[in-house]
Design a protein around this motif. Structure first.
Motif, PDB file in Angstrom:
ATOM      1  N   ARG A   1       0.802  -1.221   0.000  1.00  0.00           N
ATOM      2  CA  ARG A   1       0.000   0.000   0.000  1.00  0.00           C
ATOM      3  C   ARG A   1       0.840   1.278   0.000  1.00  0.00           C
ATOM      4  O   ARG A   1       0.329   2.342  -0.349  1.00  0.00           O
ATOM      5  CB  ARG A   1      -0.969   0.007   1.183  1.00  0.00           C
ATOM      6  CG  ARG A   1      -2.041  -1.076   1.087  1.00  0.00           C
ATOM      7  CD  ARG A   1      -3.242  -0.711   1.913  1.00  0.00           C
ATOM      8  NE  ARG A   1      -3.840   0.554   1.487  1.00  0.00           N
ATOM      9  CZ  ARG A   1      -4.737   1.221   2.201  1.00  0.00           C
ATOM     10  NH1 ARG A   1      -5.149   0.738   3.375  1.00  0.00           N
ATOM     11  NH2 ARG A   1      -5.238   2.361   1.762  1.00  0.00           N
ATOM     12  N   ILE A   2       2.116   1.208   0.400  1.00  0.00           N
ATOM     13  CA  ILE A   2       2.965   2.403   0.305  1.00  0.00           C
ATOM     14  C   ILE A   2       4.106   2.178  -0.689  1.00  0.00           C
ATOM     15  O   ILE A   2       5.057   2.952  -0.741  1.00  0.00           O
ATOM     16  CB  ILE A   2       3.518   2.845   1.679  1.00  0.00           C
ATOM     17  CG1 ILE A   2       4.417   1.779   2.300  1.00  0.00           C
ATOM     18  CG2 ILE A   2       2.392   3.223   2.618  1.00  0.00           C
ATOM     19  CD1 ILE A   2       5.199   2.288   3.523  1.00  0.00           C
ATOM     20  N   GLY A   3       3.998   1.107  -1.478  1.00  0.00           N
ATOM     21  CA  GLY A   3       5.039   0.820  -2.451  1.00  0.00           C
ATOM     22  C   GLY A   3       6.304   0.306  -1.796  1.00  0.00           C
ATOM     23  O   GLY A   3       6.273  -0.267  -0.703  1.00  0.00           O
ATOM     24  N   ASN A   4       7.436   0.498  -2.450  1.00  0.00           N
ATOM     25  CA  ASN A   4       8.722   0.088  -1.884  1.00  0.00           C
ATOM     26  C   ASN A   4       9.182   1.112  -0.858  1.00  0.00           C
ATOM     27  O   ASN A   4       9.169   2.310  -1.112  1.00  0.00           O
ATOM     28  CB  ASN A   4       9.775  -0.034  -2.990  1.00  0.00           C
ATOM     29  CG  ASN A   4       9.446  -1.121  -3.984  1.00  0.00           C
ATOM     30  OD1 ASN A   4       8.925  -2.177  -3.617  1.00  0.00           O
ATOM     31  ND2 ASN A   4       9.743  -0.876  -5.256  1.00  0.00           N
ATOM     32  N   ILE A   5       9.594   0.649   0.320  1.00  0.00           N
ATOM     33  CA  ILE A   5      10.055   1.564   1.369  1.00  0.00           C
ATOM     34  C   ILE A   5      11.450   2.058   1.017  1.00  0.00           C
ATOM     35  O   ILE A   5      12.382   1.276   0.834  1.00  0.00           O
ATOM     36  CB  ILE A   5      10.061   0.875   2.743  1.00  0.00           C
ATOM     37  CG1 ILE A   5       8.636   0.432   3.107  1.00  0.00           C
ATOM     38  CG2 ILE A   5      10.608   1.822   3.802  1.00  0.00           C
ATOM     39  CD1 ILE A   5       8.554  -0.323   4.424  1.00  0.00           C
ATOM     40  N   THR A   6      11.582   3.368   0.927  1.00  0.00           N
ATOM     41  CA  THR A   6      12.866   3.988   0.585  1.00  0.00           C
ATOM     42  C   THR A   6      13.551   4.616   1.788  1.00  0.00           C
ATOM     43  O   THR A   6      14.760   4.857   1.766  1.00  0.00           O
ATOM     44  CB  THR A   6      12.670   5.067  -0.486  1.00  0.00           C
ATOM     45  OG1 THR A   6      11.756   6.060   0.021  1.00  0.00           O
ATOM     46  CG2 THR A   6      12.104   4.464  -1.763  1.00  0.00           C
TER      47      THR A   6
ATOM     48  N   LEU B   1       7.338   5.592   8.009  1.00  0.00           N
ATOM     49  CA  LEU B   1       7.896   4.799   6.917  1.00  0.00           C
ATOM     50  C   LEU B   1       7.535   5.462   5.602  1.00  0.00           C
ATOM     51  O   LEU B   1       6.359   5.730   5.335  1.00  0.00           O
ATOM     52  CB  LEU B   1       7.333   3.370   6.940  1.00  0.00           C
ATOM     53  CG  LEU B   1       7.449   2.586   8.242  1.00  0.00           C
ATOM     54  CD1 LEU B   1       6.841   1.193   8.064  1.00  0.00           C
ATOM     55  CD2 LEU B   1       8.891   2.479   8.705  1.00  0.00           C
ATOM     56  N   TYR B   2       8.541   5.725   4.759  1.00  0.00           N
ATOM     57  CA  TYR B   2       8.334   6.444   3.510  1.00  0.00           C
ATOM     58  C   TYR B   2       8.457   5.486   2.328  1.00  0.00           C
ATOM     59  O   TYR B   2       9.513   4.889   2.103  1.00  0.00           O
ATOM     60  CB  TYR B   2       9.350   7.579   3.376  1.00  0.00           C
ATOM     61  CG  TYR B   2       9.424   8.449   4.602  1.00  0.00           C
ATOM     62  CD1 TYR B   2       8.281   9.059   5.120  1.00  0.00           C
ATOM     63  CD2 TYR B   2      10.627   8.641   5.286  1.00  0.00           C
ATOM     64  CE1 TYR B   2       8.332   9.862   6.259  1.00  0.00           C
ATOM     65  CE2 TYR B   2      10.689   9.435   6.422  1.00  0.00           C
ATOM     66  CZ  TYR B   2       9.543  10.031   6.911  1.00  0.00           C
ATOM     67  OH  TYR B   2       9.607  10.810   8.039  1.00  0.00           O
TER      68      TYR B   2
ATOM     69  N   THR C   1       3.018   7.020   2.691  1.00  0.00           N
ATOM     70  CA  THR C   1       3.736   7.089   3.970  1.00  0.00           C
ATOM     71  C   THR C   1       2.889   6.447   5.058  1.00  0.00           C
ATOM     72  O   THR C   1       1.674   6.639   5.098  1.00  0.00           O
ATOM     73  CB  THR C   1       4.025   8.559   4.344  1.00  0.00           C
ATOM     74  OG1 THR C   1       4.980   9.101   3.426  1.00  0.00           O
ATOM     75  CG2 THR C   1       4.589   8.666   5.757  1.00  0.00           C
ATOM     76  N   LEU C   2       3.550   5.704   5.949  1.00  0.00           N
ATOM     77  CA  LEU C   2       2.899   5.133   7.119  1.00  0.00           C
ATOM     78  C   LEU C   2       3.367   5.863   8.365  1.00  0.00           C
ATOM     79  O   LEU C   2       4.579   6.044   8.574  1.00  0.00           O
ATOM     80  CB  LEU C   2       3.229   3.646   7.264  1.00  0.00           C
ATOM     81  CG  LEU C   2       2.338   2.624   6.576  1.00  0.00           C
ATOM     82  CD1 LEU C   2       2.892   1.228   6.835  1.00  0.00           C
ATOM     83  CD2 LEU C   2       0.903   2.712   7.078  1.00  0.00           C
ATOM     84  N   PHE C   3       2.421   6.274   9.201  1.00  0.00           N
ATOM     85  CA  PHE C   3       2.731   6.871  10.494  1.00  0.00           C
ATOM     86  C   PHE C   3       2.448   5.798  11.551  1.00  0.00           C
ATOM     87  O   PHE C   3       1.291   5.426  11.777  1.00  0.00           O
ATOM     88  CB  PHE C   3       1.874   8.111  10.728  1.00  0.00           C
ATOM     89  CG  PHE C   3       2.051   9.171   9.666  1.00  0.00           C
ATOM     90  CD1 PHE C   3       3.128  10.041   9.710  1.00  0.00           C
ATOM     91  CD2 PHE C   3       1.162   9.269   8.610  1.00  0.00           C
ATOM     92  CE1 PHE C   3       3.302  11.003   8.724  1.00  0.00           C
ATOM     93  CE2 PHE C   3       1.322  10.226   7.622  1.00  0.00           C
ATOM     94  CZ  PHE C   3       2.397  11.104   7.678  1.00  0.00           C
ATOM     95  N   VAL C   4       3.510   5.296  12.173  1.00  0.00           N
ATOM     96  CA  VAL C   4       3.428   4.143  13.074  1.00  0.00           C
ATOM     97  C   VAL C   4       3.562   4.626  14.517  1.00  0.00           C
ATOM     98  O   VAL C   4       4.463   5.414  14.825  1.00  0.00           O
ATOM     99  CB  VAL C   4       4.536   3.121  12.745  1.00  0.00           C
ATOM    100  CG1 VAL C   4       4.433   1.892  13.642  1.00  0.00           C
ATOM    101  CG2 VAL C   4       4.457   2.708  11.270  1.00  0.00           C
TER     102      VAL C   4
ATOM    103  N   GLU D   1      -1.697   5.533  10.690  1.00  0.00           N
ATOM    104  CA  GLU D   1      -2.239   6.332   9.596  1.00  0.00           C
ATOM    105  C   GLU D   1      -1.431   6.109   8.327  1.00  0.00           C
ATOM    106  O   GLU D   1      -0.212   5.906   8.385  1.00  0.00           O
ATOM    107  CB  GLU D   1      -2.225   7.815   9.967  1.00  0.00           C
ATOM    108  CG  GLU D   1      -3.138   8.171  11.131  1.00  0.00           C
ATOM    109  CD  GLU D   1      -3.086   9.641  11.472  1.00  0.00           C
ATOM    110  OE1 GLU D   1      -4.152  10.273  11.566  1.00  0.00           O
ATOM    111  OE2 GLU D   1      -1.959  10.172  11.624  1.00  0.00           O
ATOM    112  N   LEU D   2      -2.136   6.160   7.204  1.00  0.00           N
ATOM    113  CA  LEU D   2      -1.498   6.010   5.897  1.00  0.00           C
ATOM    114  C   LEU D   2      -1.848   7.216   5.041  1.00  0.00           C
ATOM    115  O   LEU D   2      -3.026   7.546   4.871  1.00  0.00           O
ATOM    116  CB  LEU D   2      -1.968   4.721   5.216  1.00  0.00           C
ATOM    117  CG  LEU D   2      -1.254   4.307   3.924  1.00  0.00           C
ATOM    118  CD1 LEU D   2      -1.331   2.793   3.747  1.00  0.00           C
ATOM    119  CD2 LEU D   2      -1.844   4.992   2.693  1.00  0.00           C
ATOM    120  N   ALA D   3      -0.813   7.875   4.539  1.00  0.00           N
ATOM    121  CA  ALA D   3      -1.005   9.001   3.615  1.00  0.00           C
ATOM    122  C   ALA D   3      -0.673   8.524   2.209  1.00  0.00           C
ATOM    123  O   ALA D   3       0.419   8.000   1.964  1.00  0.00           O
ATOM    124  CB  ALA D   3      -0.114  10.170   4.004  1.00  0.00           C
TER     125      ALA D   3
END
Length: 379
Positions: free
Chosen positions: A140-145, A256-257, A262-265, A276-278
């Protein structure tokens, strides 16, 4: 066999958490406690209706399968070694050990004896972090960079009645709080390749602010402020701030970007919280934990905020895995990799050089709502 019997060595503050929460789980049954101070062990035993024994007695007890090591970090290696030598499975509070060499010794001993080692933290099994894990795994946020992590406050002396060991070599914010953050990052992104860090010490002394020793000054002999960069094998670059020299800040615990979001953990020191997920348009969605039982508030913290606290989940999963002969999630390889990361951060700060991580591990298996529920006594 549907459960394993547990003994606990170390009857300090954290032991009450294990003793009060263990009855929530169907795969473990605490039988006895031990402490270097027999009176402390007896007091804890009376409080929770278990027996008190000496350390050697507990290790030799015929009715104990797993022993939980809740001693101070400097004693973790020696006590876990004694547990294994006594023929018992071992589960340690974090950090597992204070050096990679000590961890490898335990690994060799456990393998030679056919025993399991587990280690806290198990908070990454919490409903909030598993909801975030599901979002990562489903793309859902693609590959984490990249990612940022911050655990910063004014210091352990403000609440702990005996904080001395936090400010000795083997203590400090990286080894104390770092396991929560690193374990969560590894479950999201896999192992770390290399680290770089700098460190400082904010004050040569600390003043105890709580308990019978309130007002007493203690010496600080380990850095209390770290800033680090971590490179993951998957390519992500993570910024880590860990400090006991910060009075206030506005950094999030963990972000996490990814390439598409982006995920706010929430704080990985806790099982619950809001995830939250942006998305790429900046729209923010609160993620559902899908009724995960390890997200349900069952206690309140010191500020009377409802919290989900299921410490013992990792221990219960380890017992279940031993019974069913499958890998457990809070396993030795994961804990050893986290120790390698954290001690390498310290080494990098001391040497002012990059440090390559020599260990690796698999991402622990996700813990679904159904799997979590199966560990609890109320199904």
């Amino acid at each position: 066999m549907d459960k394993l019997n547990v003994g606990i060595i170390g009857c300090g503050n954290i032991s009450s958490t294990y003793l009060s929460l263990a009855p929530l789980f169907r795969t473990i049954d605490v039988k006895a406690v031990a402490d270097i101070d027999a009176a402390v062990a007896q007091e804890r035993a009376n409080e929770y209706g278990v027996r008190a024994q000496g350390v050697d007695e507990l290790i030799a007890a015929d009715d104990v399968d797993i022993i939980v090591n809740l001693t101070v970090p400097a004693a973790h290696h020696a006590i876990t070694r004694r547990i294994l030598e006594g023929g018992k499975h071992a589960y340690s509070e974090k950090p597992l050990v204070l050096s990679l060499e000590d961890g490898r010794q335990l690994q060799d001993l456990a393998q030679a004896k056919g025993l399991r080692i587990g280690s806290a933290p198990d908070t990454f099994l919490g409903g909030a972090h598993q909801a975030a894990r599901s979002a990562v795994d489903s793309g859902r946020i693609g590959n984490i960079t990249g990612a940022t992590c911050h655990f910063m406050n004014a210091g352990m002396e403000n609440w702990h009645p005996n904080p001395d060991f936090f400010f000795l070599p083997g203590g400090g914010p990286v080894l104390d709080m770092g396991p929560y953050y690193m374990t969560n990052l590894v479950q999201f992104m896999g192992p770390v390749r290399a680290v770089s860090a700098m460190a400082s010490t904010g004050s040569p002394t600390r003043t105890i602010g709580n308990g019978p020793r309130e007002g007493e000054s203690i010496n600080v002999s380990t850095p209390t402020n770290y800033q680090a960069l971590l490179e993951f094998h998957g390519g992500a670059i993570v910024t880590l701030g860990s400090s006991w020299d910060v009075r206030a800040h506005r950094h999030a615990n963990m972000e996490l970007y990814g390439t598409t979001g982006t995920l706010f953990v929430p704080d990985p020191n806790f099982f619950g919280g809001t995830v939250e997920l942006a998305n790429g348009n900046g729209d923010v969605e609160v993620l559902s934990n899908d009724g995960h039982p390890f997200a349900v508030p069952n206690t309140e913290d010191s500020q009377e905020i409802p919290r989900a606290n299921y410490r013992c989940a990792g221990l219960a999963d380890m017992a279940d895995s031993i019974i069913r002969q499958k890998p457990h999630r809070c396993n030795l390889e994961l804990a050893l990799h986290v120790v390698d990361i954290l001690t390498s951060i310290q080494t990098s700060a001391e040497s002012r050089q990059w440090v390559e991580i020599s260990t690796t591990c698999e991402r622990p298996e996700a813990c679904t709502s159904e799997q979590a529920q199966a560990l609890l006594t109320t199904n």
